[in-house]
Design an enzyme around this catalytic site. Structure first.
Site, PDB file in Angstrom:
ATOM      1  N   GLU A 193     -66.809   1.218 -18.956  1.00 54.60           N
ATOM      2  CA  GLU A 193     -66.341   2.615 -18.892  1.00 54.60           C
ATOM      3  C   GLU A 193     -64.960   2.726 -18.237  1.00 54.60           C
ATOM      4  O   GLU A 193     -64.788   2.324 -17.081  1.00 54.60           O
ATOM      5  CB  GLU A 193     -67.360   3.457 -18.119  1.00 54.60           C
ATOM      6  CG  GLU A 193     -67.013   4.936 -18.106  1.00 54.60           C
ATOM      7  CD  GLU A 193     -68.081   5.803 -17.445  1.00 54.60           C
ATOM      8  OE1 GLU A 193     -69.269   5.439 -17.462  1.00 54.60           O
ATOM      9  OE2 GLU A 193     -67.707   6.855 -16.899  1.00 54.60           O
ATOM     10  N   LYS A 251     -75.718   8.912 -11.288  1.00 49.64           N
ATOM     11  CA  LYS A 251     -75.172   8.075 -12.381  1.00 49.64           C
ATOM     12  C   LYS A 251     -73.772   7.584 -11.984  1.00 49.64           C
ATOM     13  O   LYS A 251     -73.413   6.422 -12.198  1.00 49.64           O
ATOM     14  CB  LYS A 251     -75.131   8.883 -13.678  1.00 49.64           C
ATOM     15  CG  LYS A 251     -74.749   8.085 -14.922  1.00 49.64           C
ATOM     16  CD  LYS A 251     -73.257   7.957 -15.131  1.00 49.64           C
ATOM     17  CE  LYS A 251     -72.963   7.162 -16.382  1.00 49.64           C
ATOM     18  NZ  LYS A 251     -71.546   6.850 -16.540  1.00 49.64           N
ATOM     19  N   ASP A 260     -79.928  -8.473 -11.391  1.00 50.83           N
ATOM     20  CA  ASP A 260     -80.703  -7.761 -12.403  1.00 50.83           C
ATOM     21  C   ASP A 260     -80.488  -6.253 -12.237  1.00 50.83           C
ATOM     22  O   ASP A 260     -81.116  -5.611 -11.396  1.00 50.83           O
ATOM     23  CB  ASP A 260     -82.183  -8.147 -12.205  1.00 50.83           C
ATOM     24  CG  ASP A 260     -83.103  -7.504 -13.209  1.00 50.83           C
ATOM     25  OD1 ASP A 260     -82.694  -6.542 -13.866  1.00 50.83           O
ATOM     26  OD2 ASP A 260     -84.259  -7.962 -13.315  1.00 50.83           O
ATOM     27  N   HIS A 282     -59.807  10.856 -16.041  1.00 48.81           N
ATOM     28  CA  HIS A 282     -60.608  10.074 -16.985  1.00 48.81           C
ATOM     29  C   HIS A 282     -59.877   9.907 -18.311  1.00 48.81           C
ATOM     30  O   HIS A 282     -59.789   8.813 -18.852  1.00 48.81           O
ATOM     31  CB  HIS A 282     -61.967  10.749 -17.189  1.00 48.81           C
ATOM     32  CG  HIS A 282     -62.829  10.019 -18.145  1.00 48.81           C
ATOM     33  ND1 HIS A 282     -63.443   8.832 -17.807  1.00 48.81           N
ATOM     34  CD2 HIS A 282     -63.154  10.262 -19.433  1.00 48.81           C
ATOM     35  CE1 HIS A 282     -64.123   8.398 -18.852  1.00 48.81           C
ATOM     36  NE2 HIS A 282     -63.955   9.238 -19.849  1.00 48.81           N
TER      37      HIS A 282
HETATM   38  C1  MEV Z   1     -69.168   9.597 -15.233  1.00 51.29           C
HETATM   39  O1  MEV Z   1     -69.476   8.298 -15.658  1.00 51.29           O
HETATM   40  C2  MEV Z   1     -69.712   9.836 -13.843  1.00 51.29           C
HETATM   41  C3  MEV Z   1     -69.561  11.257 -13.304  1.00 51.29           C
HETATM   42  O2  MEV Z   1     -70.139  12.182 -14.218  1.00 51.29           O
HETATM   43  C4  MEV Z   1     -70.257  11.277 -11.975  1.00 51.29           C
HETATM   44  C5  MEV Z   1     -70.379  12.658 -11.377  1.00 51.29           C
HETATM   45  O3  MEV Z   1     -70.418  13.661 -12.111  1.00 51.29           O
HETATM   46  O4  MEV Z   1     -70.493  12.709 -10.130  1.00 51.29           O
HETATM   47  C6  MEV Z   1     -68.114  11.642 -13.181  1.00 51.29           C
END
Ligand code: MEV
Length: 438
Positions: A85, A279, A295, A392
């Site tokens: 990513e 995430k 793992d 991003h």
């Molecule tokens: C993207 O991979 C992760 C985010 O969505 C985490 C978040 O929203 O805190 C940017």
């Protein structure tokens, strides 16, 4: 339409490739070329990779990157990350630099206990099972002496075996709930070998226990397996600084600190946000776990179970402001190894560990927790200030240009052009078309 195949695993690698190319793809020749293109040029290295798993036909590349400048407990680390990513490594590096100038990260191990269970069914008298367990426990421990010998020499081994009665959930359901110290090994094979031996001994001892009726002697072992839920294999990492030092965050320091804490509190209160928040943490954690040959599925499963330990899925990080100090921390269960498994086999994993100065499992736990915290700091910082898309999309620009078939010189021109322009799919397409038409 795909068709069933008999004895696929017995085919040679070339035969497997032929089969998959002709049965599952439109252009078999191209498929074969592509699969071969990703083979390692050194046949010995390729064989090593072939033998990690079964039915290997090629290698699946992920970028291997470095996020430098992580100051952890006074030591500087360059952290290797394997992830696809865009913007994750840039975000980690940016957070590392930010905290480098503010005292760095502090990390501590709260526990290193691993867990395994023998799940069994016993429907007889409860007191008799307790008596039986008290008598059988020394035998259970004795039965694994040859397996635990080396681990014990290094200071690890079995911490405890506990009898647990779960018959209120399933009729007759009981467990041997066992805890282990596996030192620098993740310990899955060690734990599972011990558990299978415990299960065997449990049955043998039950058959010889005079107080049991014939029926009670017939304990049914359902399964023996380690648990990836390791709430006592726990690490904490934190950063803190006076609010006044939180400048450089695209908004006044106090407003930033308060909004940041609010964002973390939202993730603590609300599962939809908590999942995405976590995430983002796993972007950092998984990338280091993968680069160091651990793992990541086990880590993912255990971490998310921990995030719901109160019965409510919540944030893994916490933030507060107290007496003018901003504090941000994570507590996360991580069962990791720095010996055994891929750590001694995969050349890039070995290198990743070397880059980390060949850490112990405890040190690696600290590094991984810090990577998760840093990633979360970077994400929440963007979210409460500029929004996530600005950074991003900039990082994603090269992917977009590659997808659109831009040449090297077009890529260079457009990277310069978008330095002070908003990156969107449409804007990139339009700018590329414009250059091509010129
Ligand atoms: C993207 O991979 C992760 C985010 O969505 C985490 C978040 O929203 O805190 C940017």
């Amino acid at each position: 339409m795909n068709t069933p195949v008999e004895g696929f695993s017995k085919l040679t690698k070339t035969q497997k490739i032929d089969w998959i190319a002709t049965h599952c793809t439109k252009d078999p020749k191209k498929t074969k070329q592509l699969l071969q293109q990703y083979w390692n040029s050194d046949p010995r290295v390729q064989q090593l990779h072939d033998e990690f798993i079964e039915n290997t036909v090629s290698n699946y590349y992920l970028p291997f990157a470095i996020a430098p400048n992580f100051l952890i407990n006074g030591e500087l680390y360059a952290i290797p990350m394997a992830i696809e990513e865009s913007s994750v490594v840039a975000a980690a590096s940016k957070a590392a630099k930010f905290w480098l100038e503010r005292g760095g990260f502090k990390a501590e191990i709260i526990g290193t206990e691993k867990v395994g269970q023998v799940h069994f069914i016993y429907k007889g008298a409860k007191e008799k099972l307790s008596d039986f367990f008290a008598a059988a426990k020394p035998e259970l421990l004795k039965s694994v002496a040859s397996i635990t010998k080396n681990m014990e020499k290094r200071g690890g081994g079995i911490n405890n075996i506990e009898l647990r009665d779960l018959s209120d959930t399933i009729e007759g359901y009981h467990q041997l709930h066992c805890t282990f110290e596996t030192l620098d090994a993740m310990g899955a094979n060690f734990i599972n070998s011990c558990l299978e031996e415990f299960a065997k001994t449990l049955k043998e001892q039950a058959l010889a226990f005079d107080a049991f009726t014939e029926e009670e002697k017939d304990i049914e072992v359902v399964m023996s397996i380690l648990s990836n839920y390791v709430p006592n294999c726990l690490v904490k990492a934190e950063v803190s600084c006076p609010i006044s030092e939180l400048g450089n965050t695209d908004m006044p320091a106090k407003a930033f600190a308060e909004k940041f804490v609010q964002a973390v509190n939202i993730a603590k209160a609300e599962p939809y946000r908590a999942v995405t928040h976590n995430k983002g943490i796993m972007n950092g954690i998984d990338a280091v776990v993968l680069a160091t040959g651990n793992d990541f599925r086990a880590v993912e499963a255990g971490v998310h179970a921990y995030a719901s330990k109160t019965g409510h899925y919540s944030s893994l990080t916490h933030a507060k402001i107290e007496d003018g100090i901003f504090k941000f921390w994570i507590e996360v269960p991580l069962a990791l190894g720095t010996v055994g498994g891929l750590t001694t086999l995969h050349p890039l994993v070995k290198l990743a560990l070397e880059i980390l100065q060949n850490p112990t499992a405890k040190e690696l736990m600290q590094v991984v927790a810090v990577a998760g915290l840093a990633q979360n700091f970077a994400a929440v910082r963007s979210l409460v200030t500029t929004g996530i898309q600005k950074g991003h999309m900039k990082m994603h620009l090269l992917n977009m240009l590659n997808q659109l078939g831009a040449t090297e010189s077009e890529k260079q021109q457009l990277v310069t052009f978008f330095k002070d322009q908003t990156v969107t799919n449409a804007a990139v397409k339009e700018a590329l078309e414009k250059i091509k038409s010129e």
